[in-house]
Each structure stands twice: as structure tokens, then as C-alpha cells.
Design a protein around this motif. Structure first.
Motif, mmCIF file in Angstrom:
data_model
loop_
_atom_site.group_PDB
_atom_site.id
_atom_site.type_symbol
_atom_site.label_atom_id
_atom_site.label_comp_id
_atom_site.label_asym_id
_atom_site.label_seq_id
_atom_site.Cartn_x
_atom_site.Cartn_y
_atom_site.Cartn_z
ATOM 1 N N VAL A 139 -5.731 -1.715 -6.801
ATOM 2 C CA VAL A 139 -6.817 -0.854 -6.342
ATOM 3 C C VAL A 139 -6.271 0.568 -6.363
ATOM 4 O O VAL A 139 -5.734 1.065 -5.362
ATOM 5 N N LYS A 189 -6.853 3.250 -3.581
ATOM 6 C CA LYS A 189 -6.172 3.035 -2.308
ATOM 7 C C LYS A 189 -4.663 2.889 -2.456
ATOM 8 O O LYS A 189 -3.971 2.611 -1.475
ATOM 9 N N ILE A 235 -9.668 -8.768 -1.598
ATOM 10 C CA ILE A 235 -8.860 -7.567 -1.772
ATOM 11 C C ILE A 235 -9.699 -6.314 -1.510
ATOM 12 O O ILE A 235 -9.182 -5.305 -1.011
ATOM 13 N N GLU A 236 -10.977 -6.360 -1.795
ATOM 14 C CA GLU A 236 -11.859 -5.237 -1.443
ATOM 15 C C GLU A 236 -11.871 -5.038 0.076
ATOM 16 O O GLU A 236 -11.843 -3.903 0.563
ATOM 17 N N LEU A 271 -3.086 0.469 -3.727
ATOM 18 C CA LEU A 271 -2.862 -0.865 -3.178
ATOM 19 C C LEU A 271 -2.592 -1.869 -4.290
ATOM 20 O O LEU A 271 -3.243 -1.842 -5.337
ATOM 21 N N LYS A 274 -10.975 -1.093 -10.038
ATOM 22 C CA LYS A 274 -9.905 -2.074 -9.823
ATOM 23 C C LYS A 274 -9.597 -2.779 -11.147
ATOM 24 O O LYS A 274 -10.464 -2.927 -12.003
ATOM 25 N N ALA A 330 -8.564 -3.482 1.094
ATOM 26 C CA ALA A 330 -8.521 -2.065 0.734
ATOM 27 C C ALA A 330 -9.376 -1.218 1.678
ATOM 28 O O ALA A 330 -9.038 -0.064 1.957
ATOM 29 N N GLU A 366 0.858 -1.178 0.000
ATOM 30 C CA GLU A 366 0.000 0.000 0.000
ATOM 31 C C GLU A 366 0.895 1.229 0.000
ATOM 32 O O GLU A 366 1.777 1.360 0.851
#
Length: 396
Positions: free
Chosen positions: A360, A363, A389-390, A365, A346, A393, A115
Motif C-alpha cells: 500500500v 501508507k 489489508i485495507e 505499508l 495497491k 492501512a 509500516e
């Protein structure tokens, strides 16, 4: 010089038993070759033992991390200045536990989460570790797409609206007449193709016949014999064979194998810590739609490089298009230039048996995963990964 011709990706994995590194372009090589790329020639193998789709769990676990022992390819040296991944705030124990559970349930061997360029999670299983590489399968398609962008920026490819036949003359007079490079990149050529690996009469299954019959000329010979089923640009059909054509477009335009071009356009600027292995086909060129191998951390570095826009490598705004839904499947899912797109901006690269780089952008990420799924594909497991992954994030 003789026209370069390619080989269909996953079937190439099953068919390739060895090759030289001789490659040919339409013109003399234009890009600067590098000495940091060497030929890998494995021991001669029984062709029956190269049937990747039929390897058992134990074989996959051992061989996915050492594909260079089984298939010919090009070995690319690590980045000149490896990108350091500073440690950031660890993910919450709850989220970390969910990732570990997912890894165990899906037979994943490694997951890394970055991140804002900082390392927030890193985990390995099944004897895999940070010093080893793992095969990519179709994650390689997104690397080929990135090299397409580089070739556009470097001026080797004039425009994505150029006809494919400008770069692959052997397709003149075929169903690919009038198909653009962009339509090849989005898999919307309108040319019919069956990629069902369980169907012995499918186009992908027929590739072995073309390899045995035509060798280095196999891909163009096969692809020029395909029929049109829709107007170019109107129908999306997943075709690994077309990604190999896309790789062929780049190689012919640049005058170098994909792996050699990738040294200066991906490996060095992304700061890969380890070397990259990319399989070759009977031409000695690389398989555009499949089969490079990297450390888990370098898959994550590739994601970070893409997230940052590939500065000084691809045209400005390239990944907004490449990672955007050029084709929409509905409910936020779609396909870009060899990148899969997901809801809420995404996007990512994905390959069979559970390989993925998921981004993402909102974010900042990146999540990379390498796996040994019990089956080659699983839409349900893929969706579970995106949902996971959501959650990552959305967490702190």
C-alpha cells in the motif's frame, strides 16, 4: 553456446526430480557470478510423490517449509548486511485480532506487517517460525519481473520493446514472432494457452509429456508449437509458461541463473536475513514462474525494497509501471509486469495456497502472508485478504 530452454512452472514442480546446475546463455556470461550460490540435490523421490497439487494438508504443512528436501534448486546465501526491522507501534488489538482470525480461518502460517519500514505485526501458526522458510509459488513471478528490470538497467536487455526472439532464438518462426518482452511481462502475447490444472488436455497438463520427451528442450519445443488467438498486446491470458519464458529471456541476456543474478540484485540490496532457495528445471536454470523459498520476514523485506523503488537496481520509476495496471480488469483490479494491481494504487505478488506480498504505497505499508490453504486457489479468500489489508492501512 547452446540456447537455454525452460520448463513450465507449477508442472515443473511436479516433474523435476533432479538436475545439474549447468546453465547456458546465448553468449558467455556477462554478469559477475557469485560464490554465494550452491547446488541443492535432494534424495531421489518417487515421481508420484512430487505431485504438489495432490499433497494432503499434512504433507503441505511439512513440505512447503522444506521444498529443498523434495526438489533440486539453487541455495543463495543471506544478504551481506541484513536489513534490521525496528519495532514500531503495534497494530490495535482489534485489527490484530482480525488478522489472527483470518489466519485461523484460512490456514495461514505466518503474517508480517511493516509500516514505514517498521515492524507492526508478526504472528506464526502451525509450528512455523521466524527461522523457517516457506515456498512462494507464483510470488516468484514478481521476483523474476524485478530481475527483468535489473537486466534493463544493467544494459543486458536493450528495451522492453525488443522482440522475445532476440533472446530466445528457438522461438523464431513461431507464434512468438513479433511479441515483445513487455507483452511477455504483461501476459498479453496473444498466444493461446490453457492453464487449467483439472483439464488433462490443457497446455499445462501437457508439459509433463514434453519434459519426458524433450528434457531440457521441453519449454521451447512446447511453446513454439502454440497457436496465436489474438493480436499481440490485445488480450490478457494468465500463462505461467510465459513467465518461464520471461525468466529465460533474463537468463539468456545476463548469462546467469535467476537465483545467482538475484543475489546481487535482490537478496543483498533488500537485506535478506535468511538464505533463499529457488528451484531449478532440467536445464539447471531457475523456474521463472514459481518456487523460491524465503523466511516470512524476507518476503516482507522484498516488499519494503520494492516500496522504496529498488534503488540502484531497477530503472527509476520501474515499480510505478511494473506495479501499475498495464492491463485493467475493471473496478481497480489489473495486472502489471508480473504484479497484480488492486484498487487505490495497491499492488502485490500472489501465489497459490495463499502466499502474498501486498503493498500500500500511500501508507508505506507492506503485508506478507504465507499459508497452507485447503485449495490451491480461492478468489474469495484472496479478496478477503486485500480487504483486510485495507483495514490495516486505514487503522492507526
Amino acid at each position: 553456446m547452446r540456447l537455454m530452454k525452460g520448463l513450465t512452472a507449477l508442472t515443473a514442480v511436479m516433474a523435476v526430480t533432479g538436475c545439474s546446475t549447468t546453465y547456458y546463455g546465448e553468449e558467455e556470461p556477462q554478469a559477475n557470478p557469485t560464490e554465494a550460490v550452491t547446488n541443492v540435490t535432494p534424495p531421489q523421490r518417487d515421481p508420484a510423490d512430487l505431485q504438489v497439487l495432490f499433497w494432503n494438508d499434512q504433507q503441505r504443512n511439512a513440505r512447503f517449509r522444506r521444498m529443498e528436501d523434495w526438489f533440486a534448486g539453487l541455495e543463495v546465501a543471506p544478504g551481506v548486511e541484513p536489513r534490521k526491522l525496528a519495532h514500531g507501534k503495534p497494530l490495535s488489538p482489534k485489527i490484530a485480532a482480525q488478522i489472527r482470525s483470518f489466519m485461523k480461518e484460512t490456514n495461514a502460517t505466518g503474517v508480517m506487517v511493516l509500516e514505514d519500514g517498521q515492524l507492526r505485526f508478526e504472528e506464526y501458526r502451525l509450528g512455523f517460525d521466524k527461522s523457517q522458510r516457506w515456498t512462494s509459488f507464483s510470488v516468484a513471478k514478481s521476483f523474476t519481473s524485478t530481475l527483468l528490470g535489473a537486466a534493463v538497467r544493467d544494459g543486458f536487455i536493450t528495451s522492453l520493446q525488443d522482440p522475445v526472439t532476440k533472446y530466445v532464438h528457438g522461438l523464431v518462426g513461431s507464434a512468438y514472432d513479433g511479441v515483445t518482452v513487455e507483452q511477455l511481462a504483461t501476459m498479453t502475447s496473444g498466444v493461446a494457452w490453457n492453464e487449467d490444472y483439472t483439464d488433462p488436455n490443457s497446455d499445462v497438463a501437457a508439459t509433463n509429456h514434453f519434459v519426458l520427451e524433450y528434457g531440457a528442450d521441453a519449454i521451447v519445443t512446447q511453446m513454439r508449437g502454440l497457436k496465436r488467438e489474438a493480436t499481440a498486446g490485445e488480450k490478457w491470458v494468465y500463462k505461467t509458461g510465459e513467465t518461464n519464458l520471461l525468466g529465460l529471456v533474463v537468463e539468456n541476456a545476463v548469462g546467469l541463473p535467476l537465483a545467482e543474478y538475484a543475489k546481487s540484485k535482490i537478496v543483498d540490496p533488500a537485506g535478506f536475513e535468511g538464505g533463499m532457495f529457488w528451484m531449478t528445471d532440467p536445464r539447471g536454470g531457475n523456474i521463472g514462474g514459481c518456487c523460491l523459498s524465503l523466511r516470512l520476514s524476507d518476503y516482507a523485506r522484498m516488499g519494503q525494497f520494492v516500496l522504496e523503488g529498488g534503488p540502484d537496481v531497477v530503472p527509476d520509476g520501474w515499480f510505478a509501471k511494473a506495479g501499475g495496471p498495464q492491463v485493467s480488469f475493471g473496478k481497480g483490479f489489473g495486472y502489471g509486469y508480473q504484479w497484480w494491481t488492486y484498487p487505490d494504487g495497491k499492488f502485490g505478488a500472489q501465489g497459490i495456497f495463499g502466499q502474498a506480498i501486498t503493498l500500500v504505497p500511500e501508507k508505506k505499508l507492506v503485508a506478507a502472508i504465507v499459508s497452507n490453504w485447503p485449495t490451491a486457489s480461492s478468489n474469495e479468500t484472496r479478496k478477503r485478504w486485500v480487504k483486510l489489508i485495507e483495514k490495516v492501512a486505514a487503522s492507526n
